[in-house]
Scaffold this active site. Structure first.
Site, PDB file in Angstrom:
ATOM      1  N   TYR A 185       0.829  -1.204   0.000  1.00  0.00           N
ATOM      2  CA  TYR A 185       0.000   0.000   0.000  1.00  0.00           C
ATOM      3  C   TYR A 185       0.865   1.256   0.000  1.00  0.00           C
ATOM      4  O   TYR A 185       0.551   2.238  -0.669  1.00  0.00           O
ATOM      5  CB  TYR A 185      -0.941   0.005   1.211  1.00  0.00           C
ATOM      6  CG  TYR A 185      -1.727   1.280   1.354  1.00  0.00           C
ATOM      7  CD1 TYR A 185      -2.823   1.531   0.540  1.00  0.00           C
ATOM      8  CD2 TYR A 185      -1.360   2.245   2.285  1.00  0.00           C
ATOM      9  CE1 TYR A 185      -3.543   2.719   0.646  1.00  0.00           C
ATOM     10  CE2 TYR A 185      -2.066   3.438   2.403  1.00  0.00           C
ATOM     11  CZ  TYR A 185      -3.157   3.664   1.583  1.00  0.00           C
ATOM     12  OH  TYR A 185      -3.862   4.842   1.685  1.00  0.00           O
ATOM     13  N   GLU A 186       1.972   1.216   0.734  1.00  0.00           N
ATOM     14  CA  GLU A 186       2.871   2.366   0.824  1.00  0.00           C
ATOM     15  C   GLU A 186       3.876   2.413  -0.326  1.00  0.00           C
ATOM     16  O   GLU A 186       4.832   3.179  -0.288  1.00  0.00           O
ATOM     17  CB  GLU A 186       3.586   2.371   2.179  1.00  0.00           C
ATOM     18  CG  GLU A 186       2.629   2.649   3.316  1.00  0.00           C
ATOM     19  CD  GLU A 186       3.295   2.748   4.672  1.00  0.00           C
ATOM     20  OE1 GLU A 186       4.490   2.395   4.807  1.00  0.00           O
ATOM     21  OE2 GLU A 186       2.614   3.193   5.616  1.00  0.00           O
TER      22      GLU A 186
ATOM     23  N   ASN B 214      -0.618  10.237   2.023  1.00  0.00           N
ATOM     24  CA  ASN B 214      -1.683   9.365   2.526  1.00  0.00           C
ATOM     25  C   ASN B 214      -2.791  10.206   3.165  1.00  0.00           C
ATOM     26  O   ASN B 214      -2.964  10.224   4.395  1.00  0.00           O
ATOM     27  CB  ASN B 214      -1.098   8.344   3.508  1.00  0.00           C
ATOM     28  CG  ASN B 214      -2.061   7.226   3.827  1.00  0.00           C
ATOM     29  OD1 ASN B 214      -3.259   7.317   3.540  1.00  0.00           O
ATOM     30  ND2 ASN B 214      -1.542   6.175   4.436  1.00  0.00           N
TER      31      ASN B 214
ATOM     32  N   TYR C 181      -2.180  -0.817  10.688  1.00  0.00           N
ATOM     33  CA  TYR C 181      -2.740  -1.300   9.433  1.00  0.00           C
ATOM     34  C   TYR C 181      -4.075  -1.977   9.700  1.00  0.00           C
ATOM     35  O   TYR C 181      -4.196  -2.777  10.627  1.00  0.00           O
ATOM     36  CB  TYR C 181      -1.789  -2.288   8.756  1.00  0.00           C
ATOM     37  CG  TYR C 181      -2.309  -2.815   7.442  1.00  0.00           C
ATOM     38  CD1 TYR C 181      -2.339  -2.003   6.309  1.00  0.00           C
ATOM     39  CD2 TYR C 181      -2.774  -4.115   7.325  1.00  0.00           C
ATOM     40  CE1 TYR C 181      -2.820  -2.480   5.099  1.00  0.00           C
ATOM     41  CE2 TYR C 181      -3.246  -4.607   6.119  1.00  0.00           C
ATOM     42  CZ  TYR C 181      -3.267  -3.793   5.008  1.00  0.00           C
ATOM     43  OH  TYR C 181      -3.751  -4.261   3.808  1.00  0.00           O
ATOM     44  N   VAL C 182      -5.038  -1.639   8.869  1.00  0.00           N
ATOM     45  CA  VAL C 182      -6.335  -2.308   8.867  1.00  0.00           C
ATOM     46  C   VAL C 182      -6.602  -2.744   7.432  1.00  0.00           C
ATOM     47  O   VAL C 182      -6.448  -1.948   6.494  1.00  0.00           O
ATOM     48  CB  VAL C 182      -7.465  -1.377   9.372  1.00  0.00           C
ATOM     49  CG1 VAL C 182      -8.817  -2.058   9.244  1.00  0.00           C
ATOM     50  CG2 VAL C 182      -7.201  -0.971  10.818  1.00  0.00           C
TER      51      VAL C 182
ATOM     52  N   GLY D 155      -9.330   0.614  13.313  1.00  0.00           N
ATOM     53  CA  GLY D 155      -8.183   1.506  13.477  1.00  0.00           C
ATOM     54  C   GLY D 155      -8.310   2.378  14.708  1.00  0.00           C
ATOM     55  O   GLY D 155      -7.368   2.525  15.491  1.00  0.00           O
TER      56      GLY D 155
ATOM     57  N   TYR E 256      -6.299  10.624  11.346  1.00  0.00           N
ATOM     58  CA  TYR E 256      -5.531  11.018  12.524  1.00  0.00           C
ATOM     59  C   TYR E 256      -5.970  12.384  13.044  1.00  0.00           C
ATOM     60  O   TYR E 256      -6.105  12.579  14.250  1.00  0.00           O
ATOM     61  CB  TYR E 256      -4.039  11.014  12.229  1.00  0.00           C
ATOM     62  CG  TYR E 256      -3.487   9.658  11.835  1.00  0.00           C
ATOM     63  CD1 TYR E 256      -3.979   8.485  12.395  1.00  0.00           C
ATOM     64  CD2 TYR E 256      -2.468   9.553  10.904  1.00  0.00           C
ATOM     65  CE1 TYR E 256      -3.480   7.251  12.039  1.00  0.00           C
ATOM     66  CE2 TYR E 256      -1.960   8.314  10.543  1.00  0.00           C
ATOM     67  CZ  TYR E 256      -2.471   7.160  11.114  1.00  0.00           C
ATOM     68  OH  TYR E 256      -1.964   5.946  10.766  1.00  0.00           O
TER      69      TYR E 256
ATOM     70  N   GLY F 109     -14.231   0.806  12.462  1.00  0.00           N
ATOM     71  CA  GLY F 109     -13.775   1.206  13.786  1.00  0.00           C
ATOM     72  C   GLY F 109     -12.554   0.473  14.313  1.00  0.00           C
ATOM     73  O   GLY F 109     -12.115   0.737  15.434  1.00  0.00           O
TER      74      GLY F 109
ATOM     75  N   GLU G  74       5.010   2.180  15.200  1.00  0.00           N
ATOM     76  CA  GLU G  74       5.746   1.914  13.965  1.00  0.00           C
ATOM     77  C   GLU G  74       4.791   1.628  12.811  1.00  0.00           C
ATOM     78  O   GLU G  74       4.966   2.157  11.723  1.00  0.00           O
ATOM     79  CB  GLU G  74       6.700   0.733  14.174  1.00  0.00           C
ATOM     80  CG  GLU G  74       7.506   0.352  12.955  1.00  0.00           C
ATOM     81  CD  GLU G  74       8.522   1.404  12.545  1.00  0.00           C
ATOM     82  OE1 GLU G  74       9.004   1.322  11.399  1.00  0.00           O
ATOM     83  OE2 GLU G  74       8.861   2.307  13.334  1.00  0.00           O
TER      84      GLU G  74
END
Length: 167
Positions: free
Chosen positions: A23-24, A124, A86-87, A97, A131, A95, A83
């Site tokens: 994903y990253e 992202n 991930y979901v 995360g 967040y 919910g 660190e």
């Protein structure tokens, strides 16, 4: 349900780490093996801790949060560094995360950690919005620095000998 990971969870945690790296856009960088993770998470001197999120209906692991303590010389207290969070995509928005982050915040409070910190990739936007919705402050004036590979080796080669301390 949120719980501490066990060794039995390692194959799924390892798979989710690889999913997160993909994903990253950095799948080739996710080289950790299950044996390395076992030693780091469940060995004699664990380097990190992991919480997992289980789907209430199926019992499947749908997310994880890997963290370790850090120390602030400014506050004189320990803190927490997250660190990885991930979901799995098919369960996002349910919910998991938020539950993982809330559980980590509770660990911080229990242990007197004054800071709970992590990094997020600047592209992202879904994660950044998530967040921020939780009240996280993005410290845009700080930049992550990293030495790896040849640069790390070159700097290490310039190190003076360390004196023995008897510890």
């Amino acid at each position: 349900m949120i719980r501490a990971a066990t060794e039995h969870d390692l194959p799924e945690i390892h798979a989710m780490i690889r999913e997160l790296a993909a994903y990253e856009k950095a799948a080739e960088q996710a080289r950790a093996t299950q044996d390395q993770l076992r030693a780091a998470l469940f060995g004699e001197h664990p380097a990190a801790s992991v919480l997992v999120a289980e789907d209430d209906a199926t019992g499947d692991l749908v997310g994880f949060a890997l963290w370790f303590p850090r120390f602030s010389t400014w506050t004189g207290t320990r803190g927490m560094h997250l660190e990885d969070l991930y979901v799995r995509p098919h369960t996002r928005g349910a919910g998991h995360g938020k539950a993982l982050l809330a559980a980590l915040a509770a660990i911080c409070r229990k242990h007197g950690f004054e800071r709970f910190e992590w990094v997020v990739l600047d592209w992202n936007q879904p994660a950044i919005a998530f967040y921020k919705s939780l009240g996280a402050e993005l410290l845009e004036e700080w930049t992550v620095c990293r030495l790896t590979g040849a640069a790390l080796e070159q700097l290490a080669a310039q190190a003076p000998p360390l004196a023995e301390t008897g510890r």
